[in-house]
Design an enzyme around this catalytic site. Structure first.
Site, PDB file in Angstrom:
ATOM      1  N   LYS A 199       5.745 -30.497  67.077  1.00 55.56           N
ATOM      2  CA  LYS A 199       6.768 -29.483  67.335  1.00 55.56           C
ATOM      3  C   LYS A 199       6.414 -28.695  68.602  1.00 55.56           C
ATOM      4  O   LYS A 199       7.245 -28.499  69.467  1.00 55.56           O
ATOM      5  CB  LYS A 199       6.848 -28.566  66.113  1.00 55.56           C
ATOM      6  CG  LYS A 199       7.899 -27.494  66.200  1.00 55.56           C
ATOM      7  CD  LYS A 199       7.985 -26.799  64.856  1.00 55.56           C
ATOM      8  CE  LYS A 199       8.778 -25.528  64.937  1.00 55.56           C
ATOM      9  NZ  LYS A 199       8.873 -24.871  63.637  1.00 55.56           N
ATOM     10  N   GLU A 205      -5.400 -31.986  68.423  1.00 53.56           N
ATOM     11  CA  GLU A 205      -5.679 -33.283  67.801  1.00 53.56           C
ATOM     12  C   GLU A 205      -4.656 -34.327  68.261  1.00 53.56           C
ATOM     13  O   GLU A 205      -4.996 -35.458  68.620  1.00 53.56           O
ATOM     14  CB  GLU A 205      -5.610 -33.165  66.267  1.00 53.56           C
ATOM     15  CG  GLU A 205      -6.669 -32.278  65.639  1.00 53.56           C
ATOM     16  CD  GLU A 205      -6.203 -30.850  65.450  1.00 53.56           C
ATOM     17  OE1 GLU A 205      -5.468 -30.317  66.320  1.00 53.56           O
ATOM     18  OE2 GLU A 205      -6.571 -30.241  64.424  1.00 53.56           O
ATOM     19  N   GLY A 260       7.367 -27.009  60.370  1.00 50.61           N
ATOM     20  CA  GLY A 260       6.706 -28.319  60.424  1.00 50.61           C
ATOM     21  C   GLY A 260       6.656 -28.992  59.070  1.00 50.61           C
ATOM     22  O   GLY A 260       6.987 -30.175  58.929  1.00 50.61           O
ATOM     23  N   ARG A 261       6.266 -28.250  58.036  1.00 49.88           N
ATOM     24  CA  ARG A 261       6.107 -28.873  56.712  1.00 49.88           C
ATOM     25  C   ARG A 261       7.440 -29.090  56.005  1.00 49.88           C
ATOM     26  O   ARG A 261       7.471 -29.582  54.881  1.00 49.88           O
ATOM     27  CB  ARG A 261       5.140 -28.045  55.862  1.00 49.88           C
ATOM     28  CG  ARG A 261       5.459 -26.577  55.758  1.00 49.88           C
ATOM     29  CD  ARG A 261       4.279 -25.778  55.206  1.00 49.88           C
ATOM     30  NE  ARG A 261       4.533 -24.338  55.180  1.00 49.88           N
ATOM     31  CZ  ARG A 261       4.334 -23.517  56.196  1.00 49.88           C
ATOM     32  NH1 ARG A 261       3.901 -23.980  57.347  1.00 49.88           N
ATOM     33  NH2 ARG A 261       4.582 -22.225  56.081  1.00 49.88           N
ATOM     34  N   GLU A 346       0.139 -24.044  52.527  1.00 54.80           N
ATOM     35  CA  GLU A 346       0.381 -23.432  53.840  1.00 54.80           C
ATOM     36  C   GLU A 346       1.558 -22.456  53.750  1.00 54.80           C
ATOM     37  O   GLU A 346       1.652 -21.507  54.521  1.00 54.80           O
ATOM     38  CB  GLU A 346       0.640 -24.510  54.915  1.00 54.80           C
ATOM     39  CG  GLU A 346       0.390 -24.010  56.325  1.00 54.80           C
ATOM     40  CD  GLU A 346       0.430 -25.092  57.398  1.00 54.80           C
ATOM     41  OE1 GLU A 346       1.531 -25.574  57.713  1.00 54.80           O
ATOM     42  OE2 GLU A 346      -0.633 -25.461  57.928  1.00 54.80           O
ATOM     43  N   HIS A 377     -10.346 -40.871  36.037  1.00 55.32           N
ATOM     44  CA  HIS A 377     -11.764 -41.250  36.075  1.00 55.32           C
ATOM     45  C   HIS A 377     -12.530 -40.434  37.107  1.00 55.32           C
ATOM     46  O   HIS A 377     -13.606 -40.827  37.541  1.00 55.32           O
ATOM     47  CB  HIS A 377     -11.873 -42.753  36.361  1.00 55.32           C
ATOM     48  CG  HIS A 377     -11.264 -43.571  35.263  1.00 55.32           C
ATOM     49  ND1 HIS A 377     -11.976 -44.000  34.163  1.00 55.32           N
ATOM     50  CD2 HIS A 377      -9.982 -43.976  35.059  1.00 55.32           C
ATOM     51  CE1 HIS A 377     -11.164 -44.663  33.349  1.00 55.32           C
ATOM     52  NE2 HIS A 377      -9.943 -44.664  33.862  1.00 55.32           N
ATOM     53  N   LYS A 505      -8.626 -22.538  64.731  1.00 55.06           N
ATOM     54  CA  LYS A 505      -8.222 -23.292  65.925  1.00 55.06           C
ATOM     55  C   LYS A 505      -8.780 -22.630  67.175  1.00 55.06           C
ATOM     56  O   LYS A 505      -9.322 -23.302  68.054  1.00 55.06           O
ATOM     57  CB  LYS A 505      -6.688 -23.287  66.052  1.00 55.06           C
ATOM     58  CG  LYS A 505      -5.958 -24.308  65.244  1.00 55.06           C
ATOM     59  CD  LYS A 505      -4.493 -24.306  65.687  1.00 55.06           C
ATOM     60  CE  LYS A 505      -3.569 -24.796  64.610  1.00 55.06           C
ATOM     61  NZ  LYS A 505      -2.161 -24.567  64.894  1.00 55.06           N
TER      62      LYS A 505
END
Ligand code: F6P
Length: 544
Positions: A199, A205, A260-261, A346, A377, A505
């Protein structure tokens, strides 16, 4: 505005919780019988929600709905739809619902962007757009992180049976090049499209991975090849995408009013659409739109996302549970817990209210989970017998989309049984009988009894669907979006900003800078300085 804890409706729930402290789900279900299912079930868009295995009675729900009304849930919902800037700390509207057909002042630009994206998908799938060497594309790599990764990655994985058009999707998020390296081993440079999804187009990254992908293409394509033909970008920062070298026609917009999410419905879904094709992508949006209509119009007591949200508020604020386990009994949804970690944590992992004051009440839970039965498990021991307690959401998909029949009933039996075990447990009498049946003597039984008894009373909500297809997946993700939104309203927090991710960040920039200067930085505390020194020393040795 009154603090949530000062509301009469909140106080009434506190009193009710105090009275209900000794209630056991086993007794609540047994005493009420079939009648309980009439008010603990709701359905929408092919999803059936069952909250009967929660520590609630009819009055609990009644009081929770009163709280939702006192917090003006319906008003906030209408404000979101109307395009009000309810994301106040970023001064933005929250209009992701408009991406799947909801009314919006942005209708024209949404339609234009969607038409642009879907034409691109068709052009690639039908071979009109080709690679730098003129070959048809066979793979797409989405480079993005957080909301620019998790949604399309989950949906592409969940909808693998719907892959059509011969484009295999890959996803790279981590700045750890191990992830990119693994993908590069699997793809052909001459037939792969890279989509840089960001965005902001500033995420370190993503930009690092995109740059490495470009370098790899340069090495693997013939000299002079038009590498730009193998890049697309999804961003609201067109100018940076152009600077990176993406051609204008391969830049797909999205806007600041899509978080974004909450963005898989936008051009962020490009890699997904390339994998599943235009029709399936439209059906995915239609499933979400169906859930939107339900959320907007169903009465609160029958509203699936609202019910799930209210149960979550009850568990978190009045029963004091910190954790929420997401347990999909379908391998196709194995990425759902990670996706929901971002969507939920978030959005609602916050301690500052809309008014800027520290909330005097708990907010979003710790979300974790794994696909059943693998999780059984691993961490289920903690779920059943740990000293802390978490609520669970079990998702059952009745019909598999593969042809192997022998497994499905086993899988579903486990999902149903785990809900039963978590909620009802097994008391001493039943455990004693079980152990006696297995032939143990009285001393052995007495010694084992405390280990083999299950307290139960762990709340479980169950979501059942007939099958996992684009429509149902769209509905499921939209349901969770609305659940998170509803809880954010009740907790009086802004679910649409994420300032909590910023500090780390910016410190990373500082640390990297210090590493590049050989560790020199007087500003670090001794602990951090020692870690930086370790890295610098290790690098020094490796470089020798
Ligand atoms: O993790 C923080 C965050 O800002 C998320 O909210 C977002 O989804 C992600 O980074 C990626 O951001 P962008 O799409 O701008 O690269």
């Amino acid at each position: 505005m009154a603090a949530r804890t000062d509301l009469a409706e909140w106080k009434a729930l506190e009193v009710h919780a105090h009275d209900a402290a000794s209630a056991h789900i086993r007794d609540l279900v047994r005493d009420e019988g079939e009648e309980r299912l009439s008010w603990t079930a709701a359905s929408a868009a092919g999803l059936n929600l069952d909250v009967s295995k929660n520590r609630i009675d009819k009055n609990t729900l009644h009081l929770l709905i009163a709280l939702a009304k006192a917090c003006d849930l319906e008003g906030w919902r209408d404000r979101m739809v109307a395009g009000d800037r309810i994301n106040t700390s970023e001064n933005r509207a929250v209009s992701h619902m408009a991406l799947r057909g909801g009314a919006s002042p942005h209708g024209d630009e949404i339609q234009q962007a969607k038409a642009h994206m879907l034409k691109f998908v068709r052009d690639i799938q039908e071979g009109r757009l080709t690679s730098a060497t003129g070959k048809p594309f066979t793979a797409v790599v989405n480079i993005g992180i957080g909301g620019s990764d998790l949604g399309p990655r989950l949906a592409a994985d969940a909808l693998r049976p719907d892959w059509s058009g011969g484009i295999t999707p890959h996803f790279v998020a981590n700045v750890d090049a191990a992830e990119l390296a693994r993908v590069l081993e699997e793809i052909d440079a001459e037939t792969t499209l890279f989509i840089v999804t960001s965005k902001t187009f500033t995420t370190q990254e993503t930009l690092r991975n995109a740059q490495t992908a470009r370098e790899w293409l340069t090495q693997h394509l013939p000299d002079g090849a038009e590498i730009d033909k193998q890049f697309a970008a999804v961003t609201s920062n067109r100018s940076e995408a152009l600077l990176f070298g993406v051609s204008a026609n391969s830049i797909f917009d999205f806007w600041d009013w899509v978080g974004g999410r909450y963005s898989v419905w936008s051009s962020v879904g490009l890699a997904l659409a390339l994998a599943i094709g235009v029709e399936n992508f439209e059906t995915f949006l239609a499933g979400a739109a169906e859930m939107d209509q339900h959320f907007l119009h169903a009465p609160l007591a029958e509203n699936v996302p609202v019910l799930l949200a209210l149960i979550g508020v009850w568990n978190r604020n009045f029963l004091g549970l910190q954790g929420l386990a997401i347990l999909p009994y379908d391998q196709s949804l194995s990425l759902l817990p990670s996706y929901l970690q971002q969507l939920d944590m978030e959005s609602n992992g916050k301690q500052t209210g809309r008014d800027g004051a520290r909330t005097a009440w708990d907010t979003g839970p710790l979300v974790f989970g794994a696909a059943g039965t693998t999780g059984q498990h691993a961490f289920y021991q903690w779920l059943h017998q740990g000293t802390d307690m978490a609520a669970s959401e079990i998702i059952l998909v009745l019909n598999a989309r593969h042809e192997i029949e022998a497994h499905q009933d086993i899988l579903l039996a486990h999902g149903i049984a785990q809900g039963e075990a978590l909620a009802f447990g097994r008391n001493e009498t039943a455990t004693r009988a079980e152990l006696a049946n297995s032939g143990l003597n009285p001393e052995e039984i007495t010694a084992l009894l405390p280990h083999r008894t299950f307290a139960g009373n762990r709340p479980v909500s169950t979501i059942v669907m007939d099958r996992l297809c684009p429509r149902r997946l769209g509905a499921l993700l939209a349901m969770y979006e609305h659940k998170v939104f509803s809880q954010g309203v009740i907790w009086n927090i802004n679910s649409f900003d994420q300032w909590g991710v910023e500090l780390g960040k910016s410190l990373a920039g500082h640390v990297l800078d210090a590493m590049n200067k050989g560790g020199a930085d007087a500003g670090f505390d001794p602990s951090t300085r020692a870690l930086v020194k370790r890295v610098v020393d290790a690098r020094g040795r490796a470089n020798r």
